[in-house]
Design an enzyme around this catalytic site. Structure first.
Site, PDB file in Angstrom:
ATOM      1  N   LYS A   1       0.839  -1.214   0.000  1.00  0.00           N
ATOM      2  CA  LYS A   1       0.000   0.000   0.000  1.00  0.00           C
ATOM      3  C   LYS A   1       0.868   1.256   0.000  1.00  0.00           C
ATOM      4  CE  LYS A   1      -4.003  -1.574  -0.525  1.00  0.00           C
ATOM      5  NZ  LYS A   1      -4.500  -2.678   0.246  1.00  0.00           N
TER       6      LYS A   1
ATOM      7  N   LYS B   1      -2.855 -11.538  -8.940  1.00  0.00           N
ATOM      8  CA  LYS B   1      -4.176 -12.041  -8.540  1.00  0.00           C
ATOM      9  C   LYS B   1      -5.298 -11.174  -9.102  1.00  0.00           C
ATOM     10  CE  LYS B   1      -4.723  -9.406  -4.350  1.00  0.00           C
ATOM     11  NZ  LYS B   1      -5.489  -9.236  -3.142  1.00  0.00           N
TER      12      LYS B   1
ATOM     13  N   LYS C   1      -9.997  -6.009  -7.124  1.00  0.00           N
ATOM     14  CA  LYS C   1     -10.741  -4.797  -7.485  1.00  0.00           C
ATOM     15  C   LYS C   1      -9.778  -3.708  -7.926  1.00  0.00           C
ATOM     16  CE  LYS C   1     -12.777  -5.760  -3.407  1.00  0.00           C
ATOM     17  NZ  LYS C   1     -13.769  -6.041  -2.386  1.00  0.00           N
TER      18      LYS C   1
END
Ligand code: TYM
Length: 329
Positions: free
Chosen positions: A111, A194, A197
């Site tokens: 992040k 992967k 969203k």
């Protein structure tokens, strides 16, 4: 009877990764265990602090849970922010969570890279909020995908640390769970990594057939194998991985054989995969629409879920406060 807890962030619609990583197992578990399933709307603020339509996203995910077969009469279905005991436990766990271990968490490091201009304290303490979600119900099992493995390890660390520091055997050690099998990682169709969203490579349960066909036909492939029985490069393996969870074993075998004999035509494979995904998502797709339209029903489900979840959460918080030493005058 085991206690099972899991959740999904309310940052968007549910995709095949969410379904096969977490929801499917949860649906299977709901009748044999005491199950809590929730929508992690607080967590969504760590990446989307000023959401355009927070309530709309929560409503969408709730409708999708129900469309996937979560039974609100059997499992407890609720919204994280309806349970004030969760942030209270989060606060208490944060007192015994250390900067070093939080900074070492892989998802935090990711992040930091992805949203360098918003490295907030919520991101850093994401794992303690997640631990609070899980241990507030004293859970034993947590059906999640592979990407959540480290968070579960940290949850065990925080639960054990609580027991050790306060000299009690209070919280069980929750484990990431997939019926004794490896945890699942559903790939995207963009060649690597992967399905997610934020990765922009997801096939959603609420996608219409046309959208699904378009997405699958665009999947990254290569010019095909040149020698028999070669290992598959990542983008090709990803197509097969998706086929393995969606298509029949005959179909899987057919395309595997074609690959191994160098006769594979990726166009045919994608067409088949697209049709199998359409057939798989179709029932969800239609149910989501009708459930979404029934606001009264959704309100009833959320209210009932919050009541049931709070019953368990207030019990835990009361005991945790006593263990730490909070007393009323
Ligand atoms: P989230 O919202 O990213 O994903 C929800 C669930 O879907 C799984 N998942 C996948 N599984 C396999 N392949 C994929 N491509 C894939 N993408 C997503 C995730 O592993 C997860 O199980 N931190 C959690 C939400 C959460 C939570 C919790 C989960 C908050 N508190 C307590 C369990 C228990 C998350 O971000 O999931």
């Amino acid at each position: 009877m085991d206690i099972v807890v899991s959740g999904i962030r309310s940052t968007g619609k549910l995709h095949l990764g969410n379904y096969f990583g977490a929801l499917k197992n949860f649906v299977k578990m709901q009748h044999e265990n005491k199950c809590y399933f929730f929508i992690a709307d607080y967590h969504s603020l760590t990446t989307h602090p000023t959401p355009e339509n927070l309530h709309g996203s929560v409503k969408q995910v709730l409708a999708e849970y129900l469309a996937c077969g979560l039974d609100p009469e059997v499992a407890t279905l609720y919204v994280q922010s309806d349970i004030p005991e969760i942030p209270e436990l989060y606060l208490l766990l944060n007192m015994n969570a250390y900067l070093g271990e939080l900074e070492r968490c892989t998802s935090f490091k990711d992040k930091i890279r992805n949203q360098a201009n918003n490295v907030n304290a919520g991101l850093l303490t994401y794992p303690t909020l997640m631990a609070a979600d899980i241990i507030i119900h004293k859970a034993h099992k947590v059906p999640v995908g592979k990407d959540q493995e480290q968070h579960l390890e940290m949850t065990r660390t925080f639960a054990n640390r609580f027991n050790r520091l306060y000299n009690v055997e209070y919280f069980p050690e929750p484990v990431a769970y997939n019926f004794g099998e490896q945890l699942v990682k559903i790939p995207g169709l963009d060649g690597s990594g992967k399905m997610g969203k934020s990765e922009g490579n997801a096939i959603y349960l609420s996608d219409d057939p046309k959208t699904i066909r378009k997405k699958v036909m665009k999947a990254v492939t290569d010019s095909g194998p040149t020698e028999p029985n070669q290992p598959k490069p990542e983008p090709i393996q990803n197509l097969f991985t998706l086929m393995n969870v969606i298509s029949s074993s005959d179909t899987q075998q057919y395309f595997n054989d074609k690959y191994n004999s160098c006769e594979i035509r990726y166009g045919d494979m994608k067409k088949q995969l697209a049709e199998d995904i359409v057939a798989f998502t179709e029932p969800f797709y239609t149910r989501i629409e009708s459930i979404l339209a029934d606001t009264n029903y959704l309100r009833k489900v959320a209210k009932m879920g919050a009541e049931k979840a709070r019953e368990s959460a207030t019990r835990t918080i009361k005991e945790v406060r006593e263990i730490i030493g909070f007393r009323q005058f």
